[in-house]
Design an enzyme around this catalytic site. Sequence first.
Site, PDB file in Angstrom:
ATOM      1  CB  CYS A 166      -0.946   0.002   1.193  1.00 17.61           C
ATOM      2  SG  CYS A 166      -0.152  -0.367   2.778  1.00 17.61           S
ATOM      3  CG  HIS A 279      -0.760   4.347   4.664  1.00 26.25           C
ATOM      4  ND1 HIS A 279      -1.402   3.992   5.832  1.00 26.25           N
ATOM      5  CD2 HIS A 279      -0.256   3.179   4.144  1.00 26.25           C
ATOM      6  CE1 HIS A 279      -1.289   2.689   6.024  1.00 26.25           C
ATOM      7  NE2 HIS A 279      -0.602   2.173   5.005  1.00 26.25           N
TER       8      HIS A 279
END
Length: 372
Positions: A166, A279
Amino acid sequence: MQAAAAVRHPRVLAPSAGRPRRRPGTVRMALREDGPSVAIVGATGAVGQEFLRVITDRDFPYRSLRLLASERSAGKRLAFEDREYTVQDLAAPGAFDGVDIALFSAGGGVSRKYGPAAVASGAVVVDNSSAFRMDPEVPLVIPEVNPEAMANVRLGQGAIVANPNCSTIICLMAATPLHRHAKVLRMVVSTYQAASGAGAAAMEELKLQTKEVLEGKAPTCNIFKQQYAFNIFSHNAPVLENGYNEEEMKMVKETRKIWNDKDVKVTATCIRVPVMRAHAESVNLQFEKSLDEDTAREILRAAPGVTIVDDRSANRFPTPLEVSDKDDVAVGRIRQDLSQDDKRGLDIFVCGDQIRKGAALNAVQIAEMLLK
Protein backbone atom coordinates in the site's frame (compact mmCIF):
# COMPACT_ATOMS: atom_id res chain seq x y z
CA MET A 1 -2.33 -18.14 -3.34
CA GLN A 2 -5.79 -17.42 -2.24
CA ALA A 3 -6.66 -16.01 1.10
CA ALA A 4 -9.19 -17.49 3.44
CA ALA A 5 -11.30 -15.22 5.58
CA ALA A 6 -14.05 -15.82 8.08
CA VAL A 7 -17.41 -14.26 7.22
CA ARG A 8 -19.02 -13.13 10.42
CA HIS A 9 -21.59 -10.43 9.83
CA PRO A 10 -23.72 -10.60 6.69
CA ARG A 11 -24.44 -7.12 5.45
CA VAL A 12 -25.54 -5.23 2.38
CA LEU A 13 -22.72 -3.07 1.11
CA ALA A 14 -23.48 0.34 -0.35
CA PRO A 15 -21.09 2.82 -1.96
CA SER A 16 -19.31 4.81 0.73
CA ALA A 17 -19.31 8.58 1.10
CA GLY A 18 -17.05 10.53 -1.19
CA ARG A 19 -17.39 8.26 -4.22
CA PRO A 20 -19.80 8.59 -7.16
CA ARG A 21 -23.23 7.12 -6.63
CA ARG A 22 -25.57 5.92 -9.32
CA ARG A 23 -28.43 8.21 -10.18
CA PRO A 24 -31.85 7.02 -9.00
CA GLY A 25 -33.36 4.72 -11.59
CA THR A 26 -30.09 3.69 -13.24
CA VAL A 27 -29.76 0.00 -14.06
CA ARG A 28 -27.07 -1.96 -12.22
CA MET A 29 -24.75 -3.41 -14.82
CA ALA A 30 -22.27 -5.29 -12.63
CA LEU A 31 -24.08 -8.66 -12.75
CA ARG A 32 -24.14 -9.66 -16.43
CA GLU A 33 -23.83 -12.86 -18.40
CA ASP A 34 -20.85 -11.72 -20.47
CA GLY A 35 -18.75 -10.84 -17.41
CA PRO A 36 -16.07 -13.02 -15.82
CA SER A 37 -16.64 -15.36 -12.90
CA VAL A 38 -15.07 -13.71 -9.83
CA ALA A 39 -13.95 -15.22 -6.54
CA ILE A 40 -13.13 -13.20 -3.43
CA VAL A 41 -11.21 -14.63 -0.52
CA GLY A 42 -11.19 -12.55 2.66
CA ALA A 43 -14.57 -10.92 2.05
CA THR A 44 -15.17 -9.81 5.64
CA GLY A 45 -11.75 -8.27 6.18
CA ALA A 46 -11.15 -4.58 5.67
CA VAL A 47 -9.81 -5.07 2.15
CA GLY A 48 -12.30 -7.80 1.30
CA GLN A 49 -15.18 -5.52 2.17
CA GLU A 50 -13.61 -2.84 0.01
CA PHE A 51 -13.30 -5.28 -2.92
CA LEU A 52 -17.07 -5.59 -2.86
CA ARG A 53 -17.62 -1.85 -2.59
CA VAL A 54 -15.27 -1.17 -5.49
CA ILE A 55 -17.04 -3.78 -7.64
CA THR A 56 -20.30 -1.96 -6.93
CA ASP A 57 -18.94 1.56 -7.39
CA ARG A 58 -17.21 0.81 -10.68
CA ASP A 59 -19.93 -1.48 -12.06
CA PHE A 60 -17.29 -4.15 -12.53
CA PRO A 61 -19.01 -6.81 -14.66
CA TYR A 62 -19.31 -10.34 -13.32
CA ARG A 63 -21.53 -13.26 -14.23
CA SER A 64 -21.01 -14.97 -10.89
CA LEU A 65 -19.45 -14.20 -7.53
CA ARG A 66 -17.91 -16.84 -5.29
CA LEU A 67 -16.93 -16.15 -1.67
CA LEU A 68 -14.32 -18.55 -0.30
CA ALA A 69 -13.18 -18.88 3.29
CA SER A 70 -11.91 -21.31 5.88
CA GLU A 71 -13.80 -24.46 6.78
CA ARG A 72 -15.12 -22.92 10.00
CA SER A 73 -16.78 -20.12 8.04
CA ALA A 74 -18.13 -22.25 5.21
CA GLY A 75 -21.92 -22.24 5.04
CA LYS A 76 -22.35 -18.72 6.34
CA ARG A 77 -24.24 -16.27 4.17
CA LEU A 78 -23.34 -12.80 3.00
CA ALA A 79 -25.66 -10.34 1.27
CA PHE A 80 -24.30 -8.26 -1.61
CA GLU A 81 -26.06 -6.29 -4.34
CA ASP A 82 -29.51 -7.61 -3.42
CA ARG A 83 -28.39 -11.24 -3.49
CA GLU A 84 -27.32 -13.65 -0.81
CA TYR A 85 -24.18 -15.74 -1.19
CA THR A 86 -23.15 -18.87 0.69
CA VAL A 87 -19.52 -18.86 1.79
CA GLN A 88 -17.69 -21.90 0.43
CA ASP A 89 -14.73 -23.81 1.84
CA LEU A 90 -11.49 -22.61 0.29
CA ALA A 91 -9.87 -26.02 0.77
CA ALA A 92 -12.66 -28.00 -0.86
CA PRO A 93 -11.88 -29.80 -4.12
CA GLY A 94 -12.92 -27.72 -7.10
CA ALA A 95 -13.12 -24.50 -5.10
CA PHE A 96 -11.78 -22.55 -8.09
CA ASP A 97 -13.46 -24.47 -10.88
CA GLY A 98 -14.87 -22.05 -13.42
CA VAL A 99 -13.33 -18.98 -11.76
CA ASP A 100 -11.82 -16.44 -14.16
CA ILE A 101 -10.50 -13.85 -11.69
CA ALA A 102 -9.66 -14.48 -8.04
CA LEU A 103 -9.08 -11.50 -5.74
CA PHE A 104 -7.01 -12.44 -2.68
CA SER A 105 -6.53 -10.57 0.58
CA ALA A 106 -5.95 -12.87 3.53
CA GLY A 107 -2.20 -12.96 4.01
CA GLY A 108 0.81 -14.44 2.29
CA GLY A 109 0.59 -17.85 3.88
CA VAL A 110 -2.88 -18.52 2.55
CA SER A 111 -1.93 -17.11 -0.86
CA ARG A 112 1.07 -19.39 -1.12
CA LYS A 113 -0.98 -22.41 -0.05
CA TYR A 114 -4.04 -21.98 -2.25
CA GLY A 115 -2.86 -19.84 -5.14
CA PRO A 116 -1.52 -22.74 -7.20
CA ALA A 117 -4.95 -24.39 -7.18
CA ALA A 118 -6.55 -21.22 -8.53
CA VAL A 119 -3.93 -20.87 -11.26
CA ALA A 120 -4.20 -24.57 -12.15
CA SER A 121 -7.94 -24.04 -12.63
CA GLY A 122 -7.22 -21.29 -15.14
CA ALA A 123 -7.91 -18.29 -12.91
CA VAL A 124 -5.91 -15.08 -12.93
CA VAL A 125 -5.04 -14.40 -9.31
CA VAL A 126 -4.71 -10.79 -8.18
CA ASP A 127 -2.93 -11.16 -4.86
CA ASN A 128 -2.84 -8.41 -2.25
CA SER A 129 -0.23 -10.11 -0.06
CA SER A 130 3.56 -9.93 -0.28
CA ALA A 131 3.84 -13.61 -1.22
CA PHE A 132 4.69 -13.16 -4.91
CA ARG A 133 5.65 -9.51 -5.32
CA MET A 134 9.35 -10.10 -5.82
CA ASP A 135 8.97 -13.25 -7.93
CA PRO A 136 10.58 -12.31 -11.25
CA GLU A 137 7.84 -14.21 -13.12
CA VAL A 138 5.00 -12.31 -11.42
CA PRO A 139 3.99 -8.82 -12.62
CA LEU A 140 3.87 -6.23 -9.83
CA VAL A 141 1.37 -3.71 -11.10
CA ILE A 142 -0.03 -0.25 -10.50
CA PRO A 143 -2.27 0.29 -13.55
CA GLU A 144 -1.50 4.02 -13.83
CA VAL A 145 2.24 3.39 -13.45
CA ASN A 146 3.31 0.21 -15.28
CA PRO A 147 0.39 -1.30 -17.23
CA GLU A 148 2.87 -2.77 -19.69
CA ALA A 149 3.78 -5.37 -17.06
CA MET A 150 0.39 -7.00 -17.76
CA ALA A 151 1.13 -7.52 -21.47
CA ASN A 152 1.35 -11.31 -21.27
CA VAL A 153 -1.49 -11.93 -18.82
CA ARG A 154 -4.74 -13.18 -20.35
CA LEU A 155 -8.06 -14.41 -19.03
CA GLY A 156 -8.31 -18.17 -19.26
CA GLN A 157 -4.57 -18.60 -18.90
CA GLY A 158 -3.88 -19.09 -15.21
CA ALA A 159 -1.48 -16.51 -13.83
CA ILE A 160 -0.64 -14.42 -10.79
CA VAL A 161 -0.51 -10.63 -10.69
CA ALA A 162 0.73 -9.02 -7.48
CA ASN A 163 -0.69 -5.91 -5.88
CA PRO A 164 2.19 -3.79 -4.52
CA ASN A 165 2.44 -2.77 -0.88
CA CYS A 166 0.00 0.00 0.00
CA SER A 167 2.76 2.49 0.85
CA THR A 168 4.51 1.79 -2.44
CA ILE A 169 1.31 2.35 -4.43
CA ILE A 170 0.52 5.66 -2.74
CA CYS A 171 4.09 6.90 -3.13
CA LEU A 172 4.55 5.90 -6.76
CA MET A 173 1.21 7.31 -7.87
CA ALA A 174 2.74 10.73 -7.18
CA ALA A 175 6.42 10.08 -7.85
CA THR A 176 6.10 8.25 -11.18
CA PRO A 177 4.79 11.14 -13.33
CA LEU A 178 7.75 13.22 -12.10
CA HIS A 179 10.13 10.30 -12.63
CA ARG A 180 9.01 10.01 -16.26
CA HIS A 181 9.83 13.66 -16.82
CA ALA A 182 13.13 14.10 -15.00
CA LYS A 183 14.23 10.59 -13.85
CA VAL A 184 14.47 10.00 -10.13
CA LEU A 185 17.97 9.10 -8.98
CA ARG A 186 17.21 8.95 -5.25
CA MET A 187 14.01 8.91 -3.23
CA VAL A 188 13.74 9.39 0.54
CA VAL A 189 10.37 8.48 2.04
CA SER A 190 8.95 8.84 5.54
CA THR A 191 5.55 7.20 5.99
CA TYR A 192 2.82 7.86 8.53
CA GLN A 193 0.74 4.72 8.32
CA ALA A 194 -2.83 4.11 9.43
CA ALA A 195 -4.29 1.28 11.50
CA SER A 196 -6.03 -0.20 8.46
CA GLY A 197 -2.70 -1.48 7.15
CA ALA A 198 -2.73 -3.99 10.00
CA GLY A 199 -6.31 -5.06 9.31
CA ALA A 200 -9.80 -4.60 10.68
CA ALA A 201 -8.82 -5.84 14.15
CA ALA A 202 -6.19 -3.09 14.44
CA MET A 203 -8.77 -0.48 13.48
CA GLU A 204 -11.11 -1.75 16.16
CA GLU A 205 -8.30 -1.77 18.73
CA LEU A 206 -7.45 1.85 17.93
CA LYS A 207 -11.05 2.86 18.58
CA LEU A 208 -11.13 0.84 21.79
CA GLN A 209 -7.82 2.23 23.03
CA THR A 210 -8.91 5.80 22.35
CA LYS A 211 -12.00 5.28 24.48
CA GLU A 212 -10.03 3.54 27.23
CA VAL A 213 -7.30 6.18 27.44
CA LEU A 214 -9.84 9.02 27.56
CA GLU A 215 -11.57 7.21 30.41
CA GLY A 216 -8.28 6.83 32.28
CA LYS A 217 -8.09 3.08 31.76
CA ALA A 218 -5.12 0.98 30.68
CA PRO A 219 -5.32 0.43 26.92
CA THR A 220 -5.99 -2.99 25.44
CA CYS A 221 -2.86 -3.95 23.46
CA ASN A 222 -3.50 -7.15 21.52
CA ILE A 223 -2.47 -6.16 18.00
CA PHE A 224 0.52 -3.84 18.47
CA LYS A 225 1.61 -4.80 22.00
CA GLN A 226 1.86 -1.14 22.99
CA GLN A 227 -0.38 1.89 23.26
CA TYR A 228 -1.44 3.10 19.83
CA ALA A 229 -3.99 5.78 20.73
CA PHE A 230 -2.34 9.23 21.14
CA ASN A 231 1.02 7.73 20.20
CA ILE A 232 3.28 6.99 17.24
CA PHE A 233 5.91 4.31 16.88
CA SER A 234 8.10 2.57 14.35
CA HIS A 235 6.17 0.29 12.02
CA ASN A 236 5.47 -3.03 13.65
CA ALA A 237 7.05 -5.10 10.83
CA PRO A 238 10.05 -7.20 11.86
CA VAL A 239 13.40 -5.40 11.85
CA LEU A 240 16.06 -6.95 9.62
CA GLU A 241 19.82 -7.27 10.13
CA ASN A 242 20.44 -4.11 8.09
CA GLY A 243 18.33 -2.09 10.55
CA TYR A 244 15.46 -1.54 8.14
CA ASN A 245 12.13 -3.18 8.85
CA GLU A 246 10.31 -5.32 6.30
CA GLU A 247 7.86 -2.56 5.39
CA GLU A 248 10.70 -0.22 4.53
CA MET A 249 12.48 -2.80 2.41
CA LYS A 250 9.24 -3.52 0.54
CA MET A 251 9.24 0.09 -0.63
CA VAL A 252 12.88 -0.17 -1.72
CA LYS A 253 12.56 -3.43 -3.64
CA GLU A 254 9.10 -2.85 -5.08
CA THR A 255 9.96 0.60 -6.44
CA ARG A 256 12.93 -0.85 -8.31
CA LYS A 257 10.82 -3.63 -9.79
CA ILE A 258 7.87 -1.44 -10.78
CA TRP A 259 10.11 1.20 -12.35
CA ASN A 260 12.32 -1.51 -13.88
CA ASP A 261 15.30 0.38 -12.51
CA LYS A 262 17.64 -1.59 -10.27
CA ASP A 263 19.88 1.45 -9.82
CA VAL A 264 17.37 3.91 -8.35
CA LYS A 265 18.29 4.68 -4.75
CA VAL A 266 15.42 4.42 -2.28
CA THR A 267 15.41 4.71 1.49
CA ALA A 268 12.39 4.72 3.78
CA THR A 269 11.37 5.14 7.41
CA CYS A 270 7.91 3.73 8.17
CA ILE A 271 5.93 4.89 11.21
CA ARG A 272 2.52 3.93 12.62
CA VAL A 273 0.26 6.84 13.51
CA PRO A 274 -3.16 6.71 15.18
CA VAL A 275 -5.15 7.32 11.98
CA MET A 276 -7.91 4.98 10.87
CA ARG A 277 -7.50 4.18 7.15
CA ALA A 278 -5.32 6.56 5.11
CA HIS A 279 -1.55 6.75 4.90
CA ALA A 280 0.53 9.93 4.59
CA GLU A 281 4.04 10.08 3.15
CA SER A 282 6.76 12.72 2.99
CA VAL A 283 8.74 12.15 -0.20
CA ASN A 284 12.02 13.78 -1.19
CA LEU A 285 13.07 13.30 -4.81
CA GLN A 286 16.47 13.88 -6.39
CA PHE A 287 16.40 14.03 -10.20
CA GLU A 288 18.82 13.51 -13.04
CA LYS A 289 17.34 16.54 -14.86
CA SER A 290 16.15 19.89 -13.58
CA LEU A 291 12.47 20.07 -12.61
CA ASP A 292 10.94 23.24 -11.19
CA GLU A 293 7.94 23.13 -8.90
CA ASP A 294 5.55 24.83 -11.34
CA THR A 295 6.27 22.23 -13.99
CA ALA A 296 5.86 19.53 -11.36
CA ARG A 297 2.39 20.86 -10.54
CA GLU A 298 1.41 20.78 -14.21
CA ILE A 299 2.64 17.19 -14.50
CA LEU A 300 0.80 16.07 -11.39
CA ARG A 301 -2.37 17.92 -12.38
CA ALA A 302 -2.49 15.85 -15.57
CA ALA A 303 -1.67 12.55 -13.85
CA PRO A 304 -4.52 10.01 -13.61
CA GLY A 305 -5.56 9.14 -10.07
CA VAL A 306 -3.84 12.19 -8.57
CA THR A 307 -5.41 15.30 -7.02
CA ILE A 308 -3.39 18.37 -6.05
CA VAL A 309 -4.13 19.96 -2.67
CA ASP A 310 -1.51 22.67 -2.39
CA ASP A 311 -2.86 26.00 -1.11
CA ARG A 312 -0.03 27.81 0.64
CA SER A 313 -2.02 30.95 1.44
CA ALA A 314 -4.64 28.93 3.32
CA ASN A 315 -2.07 26.45 4.65
CA ARG A 316 -4.22 23.68 3.18
CA PHE A 317 -2.53 20.49 2.10
CA PRO A 318 -3.42 16.78 1.97
CA THR A 319 -4.66 15.08 5.13
CA PRO A 320 -5.49 11.43 5.78
CA LEU A 321 -8.99 12.40 6.85
CA GLU A 322 -9.80 14.13 3.57
CA VAL A 323 -8.58 11.28 1.37
CA SER A 324 -10.26 8.55 3.40
CA ASP A 325 -12.77 6.65 1.30
CA LYS A 326 -11.53 8.39 -1.87
CA ASP A 327 -10.00 6.89 -5.00
CA ASP A 328 -7.41 9.56 -5.80
CA VAL A 329 -4.07 10.09 -4.12
CA ALA A 330 -3.66 13.70 -2.95
CA VAL A 331 -0.38 15.57 -3.37
CA GLY A 332 0.71 18.86 -1.80
CA ARG A 333 3.61 20.73 -0.15
CA ILE A 334 5.17 20.76 -3.62
CA ARG A 335 8.37 22.74 -3.27
CA GLN A 336 11.93 22.92 -4.49
CA ASP A 337 14.46 21.08 -2.36
CA LEU A 338 16.85 23.89 -1.37
CA SER A 339 19.62 21.40 -0.63
CA GLN A 340 19.82 20.38 -4.30
CA ASP A 341 21.46 22.50 -7.00
CA ASP A 342 20.00 23.34 -10.40
CA LYS A 343 16.42 22.55 -9.37
CA ARG A 344 17.17 18.86 -9.29
CA GLY A 345 15.22 18.13 -6.13
CA LEU A 346 11.61 18.37 -4.93
CA ASP A 347 9.75 17.69 -1.71
CA ILE A 348 6.13 16.53 -1.82
CA PHE A 349 3.58 15.29 0.71
CA VAL A 350 1.23 12.51 -0.35
CA CYS A 351 -1.91 11.03 1.22
CA GLY A 352 -3.95 8.07 0.03
CA ASP A 353 -6.59 5.69 1.31
CA GLN A 354 -4.72 2.53 2.29
CA ILE A 355 -7.72 0.24 1.88
CA ARG A 356 -8.94 1.84 -1.34
CA LYS A 357 -6.15 2.73 -3.78
CA GLY A 358 -3.57 1.09 -1.51
CA ALA A 359 -5.28 -2.27 -1.92
CA ALA A 360 -8.80 -3.01 -3.20
CA LEU A 361 -9.15 -0.36 -5.90
CA ASN A 362 -5.75 -1.17 -7.37
CA ALA A 363 -6.63 -4.87 -7.48
CA VAL A 364 -9.96 -4.28 -9.23
CA GLN A 365 -8.26 -1.92 -11.69
CA ILE A 366 -5.88 -4.77 -12.51
CA ALA A 367 -8.91 -7.02 -13.05
CA GLU A 368 -10.41 -4.38 -15.34
CA MET A 369 -7.27 -4.48 -17.47
CA LEU A 370 -7.94 -8.16 -18.14
CA LEU A 371 -11.25 -7.28 -19.76
CA LYS A 372 -9.82 -4.88 -22.33
